[in-house]
Motif scaffolding. Structure first.
Motif, PDB file in Angstrom:
ATOM      1  N   GLY A   1       0.803  -1.208   0.000  1.00 36.77           N
ATOM      2  CA  GLY A   1       0.000   0.000   0.000  1.00 36.77           C
ATOM      3  C   GLY A   1       0.839   1.262   0.000  1.00 36.77           C
ATOM      4  N   GLU A   2       0.203   2.369  -0.365  1.00 39.87           N
ATOM      5  CA  GLU A   2       0.917   3.638  -0.492  1.00 39.87           C
ATOM      6  C   GLU A   2       1.518   4.100   0.824  1.00 39.87           C
ATOM      7  OE1 GLU A   2       0.063   8.133  -2.254  1.00 39.87           O
ATOM      8  OE2 GLU A   2      -1.566   6.684  -2.055  1.00 39.87           O
ATOM      9  N   SER A   3       0.793   3.962   1.917  1.00 40.63           N
ATOM     10  CA  SER A   3       1.282   4.430   3.225  1.00 40.63           C
ATOM     11  C   SER A   3       1.427   3.285   4.224  1.00 40.63           C
ATOM     12  CB  SER A   3       0.334   5.494   3.784  1.00 40.63           C
ATOM     13  OG  SER A   3      -0.985   4.983   3.882  1.00 40.63           O
ATOM     14  N   GLU A   4       1.464   2.072   3.723  1.00 40.97           N
ATOM     15  CA  GLU A   4       1.558   0.892   4.588  1.00 40.97           C
ATOM     16  C   GLU A   4       2.982   0.731   5.151  1.00 40.97           C
ATOM     17  OE1 GLU A   4       0.847  -3.979   4.297  1.00 40.97           O
ATOM     18  OE2 GLU A   4       0.557  -2.680   2.549  1.00 40.97           O
ATOM     19  N   ILE A   5       3.097   0.625   6.456  1.00 38.79           N
ATOM     20  CA  ILE A   5       4.388   0.385   7.103  1.00 38.79           C
ATOM     21  C   ILE A   5       4.618  -1.123   7.137  1.00 38.79           C
ATOM     22  CG2 ILE A   5       5.727   0.638   9.224  1.00 38.79           C
ATOM     23  CD1 ILE A   5       4.156   3.165   9.798  1.00 38.79           C
ATOM     24  N   VAL A   6       5.622  -1.589   6.429  1.00 35.63           N
ATOM     25  CA  VAL A   6       5.819  -3.022   6.211  1.00 35.63           C
ATOM     26  C   VAL A   6       7.046  -3.570   6.924  1.00 35.63           C
ATOM     27  CG1 VAL A   6       4.593  -3.020   4.013  1.00 35.63           C
ATOM     28  CG2 VAL A   6       7.051  -2.542   4.056  1.00 35.63           C
ATOM     29  N   SER A   7       7.928  -2.702   7.440  1.00 36.83           N
ATOM     30  CA  SER A   7       9.143  -3.190   8.085  1.00 36.83           C
ATOM     31  C   SER A   7       9.751  -2.051   8.906  1.00 36.83           C
ATOM     32  CB  SER A   7      10.136  -3.703   7.035  1.00 36.83           C
ATOM     33  OG  SER A   7      11.278  -4.276   7.645  1.00 36.83           O
ATOM     34  N   SER A   8      10.961  -2.278   9.363  1.00 34.03           N
ATOM     35  CA  SER A   8      11.674  -1.226  10.093  1.00 34.03           C
ATOM     36  C   SER A   8      12.242  -0.215   9.107  1.00 34.03           C
ATOM     37  CB  SER A   8      12.797  -1.836  10.933  1.00 34.03           C
ATOM     38  OG  SER A   8      13.694  -2.560  10.102  1.00 34.03           O
ATOM     39  N   GLN A   9      12.712   0.899   9.607  1.00 40.42           N
ATOM     40  CA  GLN A   9      13.190   1.965   8.731  1.00 40.42           C
ATOM     41  C   GLN A   9      14.519   1.604   8.079  1.00 40.42           C
ATOM     42  OE1 GLN A   9      13.835   5.530  10.980  1.00 40.42           O
ATOM     43  NE2 GLN A   9      15.281   4.596  12.407  1.00 40.42           N
ATOM     44  N   TYR A  10      14.657   2.045   6.848  1.00 36.83           N
ATOM     45  CA  TYR A  10      15.890   1.931   6.072  1.00 36.83           C
ATOM     46  C   TYR A  10      16.375   0.487   5.931  1.00 36.83           C
ATOM     47  CZ  TYR A  10      16.086   7.008   6.775  1.00 36.83           C
ATOM     48  OH  TYR A  10      15.800   8.352   6.811  1.00 36.83           O
ATOM     49  N   ASP A  11      15.462  -0.428   5.641  1.00 31.99           N
ATOM     50  CA  ASP A  11      15.888  -1.790   5.311  1.00 31.99           C
ATOM     51  C   ASP A  11      16.647  -1.768   3.982  1.00 31.99           C
ATOM     52  OD1 ASP A  11      14.924  -2.975   7.538  1.00 31.99           O
ATOM     53  OD2 ASP A  11      13.335  -4.115   6.579  1.00 31.99           O
ATOM     54  N   PRO A  12      17.649  -2.630   3.817  1.00 34.88           N
ATOM     55  CA  PRO A  12      18.428  -2.631   2.562  1.00 34.88           C
ATOM     56  C   PRO A  12      17.617  -3.206   1.403  1.00 34.88           C
ATOM     57  CG  PRO A  12      19.135  -4.413   3.988  1.00 34.88           C
ATOM     58  CD  PRO A  12      18.172  -3.601   4.797  1.00 34.88           C
ATOM     59  N   TRP A  13      18.159  -3.011   0.208  1.00 32.01           N
ATOM     60  CA  TRP A  13      17.513  -3.542  -0.995  1.00 32.01           C
ATOM     61  C   TRP A  13      17.536  -5.071  -0.978  1.00 32.01           C
ATOM     62  CZ3 TRP A  13      19.155  -0.387  -5.942  1.00 32.01           C
ATOM     63  CH2 TRP A  13      18.958   0.984  -5.702  1.00 32.01           C
ATOM     64  N   GLY A  14      16.508  -5.648  -1.643  1.00 32.42           N
ATOM     65  CA  GLY A  14      16.483  -7.094  -1.803  1.00 32.42           C
ATOM     66  C   GLY A  14      15.393  -7.754  -0.991  1.00 32.42           C
ATOM     67  N   GLY A  15      15.163  -9.037  -1.293  1.00 33.27           N
ATOM     68  CA  GLY A  15      14.144  -9.784  -0.582  1.00 33.27           C
ATOM     69  C   GLY A  15      12.750  -9.299  -0.939  1.00 33.27           C
ATOM     70  N   ALA A  16      11.919  -9.137   0.063  1.00 31.50           N
ATOM     71  CA  ALA A  16      10.541  -8.685  -0.159  1.00 31.50           C
ATOM     72  C   ALA A  16      10.480  -7.220  -0.552  1.00 31.50           C
ATOM     73  CB  ALA A  16       9.713  -8.922   1.103  1.00 31.50           C
ATOM     74  N   PHE A  17      11.551  -6.461  -0.268  1.00 32.91           N
ATOM     75  CA  PHE A  17      11.562  -5.028  -0.542  1.00 32.91           C
ATOM     76  C   PHE A  17      12.625  -4.745  -1.598  1.00 32.91           C
ATOM     77  CE2 PHE A  17      10.873  -5.714   4.103  1.00 32.91           C
ATOM     78  CZ  PHE A  17       9.484  -5.646   4.060  1.00 32.91           C
ATOM     79  N   LEU A  18      12.181  -4.624  -2.828  1.00 30.47           N
ATOM     80  CA  LEU A  18      13.092  -4.520  -3.959  1.00 30.47           C
ATOM     81  C   LEU A  18      14.067  -3.353  -3.812  1.00 30.47           C
ATOM     82  CD1 LEU A  18      13.826  -5.624  -6.776  1.00 30.47           C
ATOM     83  CD2 LEU A  18      12.158  -4.024  -7.746  1.00 30.47           C
ATOM     84  N   LEU A  19      13.566  -2.203  -3.356  1.00 31.91           N
ATOM     85  CA  LEU A  19      14.403  -1.015  -3.180  1.00 31.91           C
ATOM     86  C   LEU A  19      14.521  -0.604  -1.721  1.00 31.91           C
ATOM     87  CD1 LEU A  19      13.092   1.122  -6.201  1.00 31.91           C
ATOM     88  CD2 LEU A  19      15.118  -0.351  -6.109  1.00 31.91           C
ATOM     89  N   GLY A  20      14.295  -1.543  -0.815  1.00 25.77           N
ATOM     90  CA  GLY A  20      14.406  -1.254   0.605  1.00 25.77           C
ATOM     91  C   GLY A  20      13.195  -0.491   1.128  1.00 25.77           C
ATOM     92  N   THR A  21      13.338   0.058   2.319  1.00 21.07           N
ATOM     93  CA  THR A  21      12.250   0.819   2.944  1.00 21.07           C
ATOM     94  C   THR A  21      12.716   2.238   3.261  1.00 21.07           C
ATOM     95  OG1 THR A  21      12.870   0.017   5.146  1.00 21.07           O
ATOM     96  CG2 THR A  21      11.210  -1.246   3.949  1.00 21.07           C
ATOM     97  N   ASP A  22      11.747   3.120   3.527  1.00 21.58           N
ATOM     98  CA  ASP A  22      12.078   4.524   3.751  1.00 21.58           C
ATOM     99  C   ASP A  22      12.275   4.825   5.234  1.00 21.58           C
ATOM    100  OD1 ASP A  22       9.546   4.543   4.803  1.00 21.58           O
ATOM    101  OD2 ASP A  22       8.697   5.938   3.355  1.00 21.58           O
ATOM    102  N   ASN A  23      12.154   6.093   5.599  1.00 20.44           N
ATOM    103  CA  ASN A  23      12.492   6.537   6.954  1.00 20.44           C
ATOM    104  C   ASN A  23      11.525   6.053   8.028  1.00 20.44           C
ATOM    105  OD1 ASN A  23      10.607   8.282   5.633  1.00 20.44           O
ATOM    106  ND2 ASN A  23      10.862   9.759   7.293  1.00 20.44           N
TER     107      ASN A  23
END
Length: 275
Positions: free
Chosen positions: A39-61
């Motif tokens: 989702g557009e504003s869905e929090i899916v993990s902790s901040q600044y996760d690295p690229w790869g896995g479920a998060f192709l470009l990592g996560t934001d702040n």
């Protein structure tokens, strides 16, 4: 069909590339809800996760998926910029042609108003008005459209003045045609090519302007995704050598270059220049 194919193969490679990129952006913007994995504003993990896995470009702040935010940012930024550009051309273009055809004190007053609005840098005007009236989407659209319509007015009036002195316009006046009829049937068809090309140029300026406002915090507001605010939110990563904050800026740059490729081709066809 063969004639259409011949016309297609005469299009310069840069214009074809620009069309393909613009079409790709349009598809992403229109089908963002189905393309984005989160989702557009869905929090899916902790901040600044690295690229790869479920998060192709990592996560934001705050732990939102960057890839999904980039996709939704295309829908928000491009959609609002396109709406603002269409509105500014509807207002500025019609008023510019009206001033050119009507002339006299009407042309003088409208030109004075436009000169006053253009005397102060557009960004300063936008900062002032958005601070006063708020940063909601309708206010943002209205403010930027009004400010940008001044540039459209100047162009429409300039090209319109070259047409209103021609014989067929004078013949329409002598027949007793209304002002609106002359603008719609005589002037507008003869000034469309430069206005269409200017539409692409103004779209790029509006697109970059909205991103700049969002970077400053008074453009598209959270939780809506916007490429300008995404650069600001993740700027901390640059100090650690992470290129994630560059991605929204790269998306902005690619679209701007692609639109300009198409605009250059349209201007070449309008002027009769050979490739």
């Amino acid at each position: 069909m063969s004639r259409a194919l011949r016309q297609f193969f005469r299009i310069p490679p840069t214009a074809l590339l620009g069309m393909a990129v613009v079409l790709g952006y349009a598809v992403v913007a229109l089908f963002a809800h189905w393309i984005a994995p989160f989702g557009e504003s869905e929090i899916v993990s902790s901040q600044y996760d690295p690229w790869g896995g479920a998060f192709l470009l990592g996560t934001d702040n705050i732990g939102r998926d960057m890839f999904s935010r980039l996709i939704y940012g295309a829908r928000n930024t491009i959609g609002i910029a396109l709406l603002i550009t269409a509105l500014s051309f509807s207002v500025g273009g019609l008023l510019g042609l009206f001033a050119a055809v009507r002339g006299g004190w009407v042309d003088m007053v409208l030109s004075w108003i436009v000169d006053i609005l253009m005397a102060i840098p557009q960004l300063i005007y936008a900062l002032l008005l958005l601070t006063i009236f708020g940063t909601s989407i309708p206010v943002l659209i209205a403010v930027v459209a009004v400010l940008d319509s001044t540039r459209v007015f100047r162009l429409a009036r300039s090209v319109g003045m070259n047409v209103v002195v021609l014989d067929f316009v004078e013949a329409a006046r002598l027949r007793g045609e209304s002002l609106w009829w002359i603008v719609r049937r005589e002037v507008l068809p003869n000034v469309l090519p430069p206005l269409i090309a200017e539409f692409g140029v103004r779209f790029c300026f509006v697109f970059l302007f909205i991103s700049a406002l969002s970077f400053l915090g008074i453009g598209i507001q959270p939780p809506l995704a916007d490429w300008g605010s995404m650069v600001r939110d993740n700027a901390t990563l640059i100090t650690f050598g992470d290129v994630t904050p560059v991605l929204p800026g790269l998306a902005i740059a690619i679209l701007t270059v692609a639109v300009n490729f198409v605009v250059d081709w349209v201007l070449g066809k309008a002027s009769g220049a050979k490739s």
